[in-house]
Write an enzyme that holds these catalytic residues in place. Structure first.
Site, PDB file in Angstrom:
ATOM      1  CB  SER A 182      72.456  61.515  48.914  1.00 37.57           C
ATOM      2  OG  SER A 182      71.486  62.451  49.333  1.00 37.57           O
ATOM      3  CG  ASP A 423      73.483  70.434  47.984  1.00 39.66           C
ATOM      4  OD1 ASP A 423      72.698  70.379  48.958  1.00 39.66           O
ATOM      5  OD2 ASP A 423      74.156  69.458  47.591  1.00 39.66           O
ATOM      6  CG  HIS A 426      73.807  66.525  49.629  1.00 34.20           C
ATOM      7  ND1 HIS A 426      73.075  67.029  48.583  1.00 34.20           N
ATOM      8  CD2 HIS A 426      73.410  65.245  49.795  1.00 34.20           C
ATOM      9  CE1 HIS A 426      72.264  66.087  48.112  1.00 34.20           C
ATOM     10  NE2 HIS A 426      72.433  65.000  48.838  1.00 34.20           N
TER      11      HIS A 426
END
Ligand SMILES: *[C@@H]1O[C@H](CO)[C@@H](O)[C@H](O)[C@H]1NC(C)=O
Ligand SMILES: *[C@@H]1O[C@H](CO)[C@@H](O)[C@H](O)[C@H]1NC(C)=O
Ligand SMILES: *[C@@H]1O[C@H](CO)[C@@H](O)[C@H](O)[C@H]1NC(C)=O
Ligand SMILES: *[C@@H]1O[C@H](CO)[C@@H](O)[C@H](O)[C@H]1NC(C)=O
Ligand SMILES: *[C@@H]1O[C@H](CO)[C@@H](O)[C@H](O)[C@H]1NC(C)=O
Length: 444
Positions: A182, A423, A426
């Protein structure tokens, strides 16, 4: 940065969180089965000078006994310790004269972030129709936008200035493909967002999200693609949406399933790292008939997978016609005490980069980096390194934290404690991955 007394970090909830992030990633569309390519049972031969068994990948497609393709339902029938088998590189790699591109004088990966709100961001979040809800931080409520305005400035030279028309000319008639997890997908979305504004909307298209997702620009006859292959070799996590959670199973000697999809790309950008950080990995060798797995820790399993990948690169890549890049580990900012002693949080609430030169967080595993460096150093004429680790280490402000779409509803006790669901893995877009792509542009 001084060394800190590390309290034991509860690793398990973190891993679960990582897993949730990974599953959470995409919209549900796994679609057609592209998984029709099977491997041959591979040849094994004993090296004379040691007891290590080396396995030679077999690239023939004619099958005697079709190998079961791994998916999230795959199980090991039994698990034993690691036998010590390694991947053998095939000899006779096509050597070529092209010198390593990154062998130039200036180290563009050593530098600092400079606030530059005149030229950055390079595109607007809202103007990119291909933006991911996982990365669109402004849309999801982040209103400190400083993170969009930083420019990477190498110490000893300037980066080539991003030029979208020039980039399209480089891509004319070509396939640019990102292959990995990702984080690599984030870099792909960044690239699509950097490029798409030049193309009229009726002259570009994006395929549905799948194992291989393709952005096309008609007038350049070019594509910018993303292939989901978080472990590079075949694994039970190769469905971009429905990954197996509790157990990683790989075929360490098989890049074939993915390589058949990436082999015709002209420019390839690989990454792999975080998926190896979630505990032991089960190895299912392609010649194993009874479903017995060997177990190995993540770092060593990653080395096996990278060796299989390196074998593909050294035997299949002609650097005169194909460019290959490897992106080093993307740092995480999960423990704020690493840059701000005594604090208890993570990246949540961070608004500025770290300005301590050489800052390096514990999430970026140094032994793994050495392994990667060792493998890449055997491929210098064929693979260029995009060493984004140090420059991204500084960007504790660059993660979505709570400002992204979460796919599961969050319980009240999490909502009342934002850092518990932030998060910090990312990266917001526009943001840090744009700089990775500027570096790619610099070397193309
Ligand atoms: C690869 O597998 C095919 C089919 O099983 C076999 O005929 C061939 O000899 C193998 N090649 C090598 C190099 O092992
Ligand atoms: C850029 O930042 C400076 C300093 O924060 C500010 O004074 C200026 O108004 C900003 N310019 C733009 C175009 O946002
Ligand atoms: C478009 O690019 C592909 C390679 O990606 C090439 O095979 C094909 O011939 C090109 N078509 C035209 C019309 O240039
Ligand atoms: C595991 O064992 C079962 C029963 O013996 C067998 O049917 C199956 O094929 C085995 N799995 C693999 C992957 O070999
Ligand atoms: C990337 O750069 C770091 C220093 O910033 C270095 O320690 C590491 O070995 C480099 N990795 C590779 C694969 O070149």
């Amino acid at each position: 940065m001084q060394k800190l007394n590390k309290k034991k970090v509860p690793i398990f909830p973190l891993l679960v969180f990582l897993l949730i992030l990974f599953i959470a990633f995409s919209t549900l569309h796994s679609g057609s089965t592209i998984h029709q390519i099977h491997e041959n049972p591979n040849h094994i031969h004993q090296q004379e000078d040691s007891s290590t068994t080396y396995v030679k990948p077999n690239f023939s497609n004619h099958l005697k006994k079709p190998q079961e393709v791994l998916d999230r339902y795959s199980r090991c029938n039994s698990t034993i310790g690691y036998s010590g088998r390694k991947i053998a590189r095939r000899g006779g790699s096509k050597r070529s004269g092209r010198q390593r591109v990154s062998g130039e004088r200036c180290d563009v990966f050593s530098g600092k972030w400079v606030f530059d709100n005149a030229s950055y961001p390079l595109y607007n979040e809202l103007d990119c129709p291909y933006m991911s809800d996982q990365l669109a931080c402004h849309k999801h409520g982040r209103d400190d936008l400083g993170y969009q305005h930083w420019r990477w400035q190498p110490h000893d030279c300037n980066l080539k200035r991003w030029n979208v028309k020039e980039m399209w000319e480089k891509l004319r008639g070509k396939r640019l493909m990102f292959v990995g997890d990702s984080l690599n997908r984030g870099q792909w979305i960044s690239m699509v967002c950097l490029l798409q504004s030049e193309i009229p909307s009726d002259k570009r298209s994006m395929s549905p999200n799948a194992h291989l997702t393709i952005f096309r620009a008609e007038e350049y006859n070019a594509t910018v693609e993303f292939l989901w292959a978080p472990l590079l070799v075949e694994s039970n996590s190769d469905d971009p949406v429905n990954h197996r959670l509790d157990e990683r199973i790989i075929r360490p000697d098989s890049v074939l399933k993915h390589a058949s999809l990436w082999e015709h790309a002209d420019i390839l950008i690989f990454n792999t790292y975080l998926w190896w950080r979630q505990g032991p990995v089960k190895l299912l060798w392609t010649d194993e008939q009874n479903g017995a797995c060997e177990e190995l820790d993540g770092r060593e399993a990653m080395e096996l997978a990278m060796e299989a990948w390196a074998d593909w690169v050294s035997s299949e890549v002609d650097p005169l016609t194909k460019r290959v890049f490897f992106v080093t580990m993307s740092p995480t900012h999960l423990w704020s005490r690493e840059w701000n002693p005594e604090s208890e949080g993570n990246c949540y609430g961070e608004k500025d980069p770290i300005d301590f030169e050489g800052y390096w967080g514990s999430g970026s595993d140094v032994p793994t980096m050495s392994t990667v460096e060792k493998i890449l150093s055997s491929l210098t004429s064929k693979v260029s390194v995009l060493n984004v680790t140090q420059l991204s280490e500084y960007r504790k402000d660059g993660h979505p934290s709570i400002f992204r779409k979460f796919w599961e509803p969050l319980p009240p006790e999490q909502l009342s404690n934002p850092s518990s669901y932030s998060d910090c893995i990312h990266w917001c877009l526009p943001g840090v991955p744009d700089a990775w792509n500027e570096l790619l542009f610099h070397f193309l």
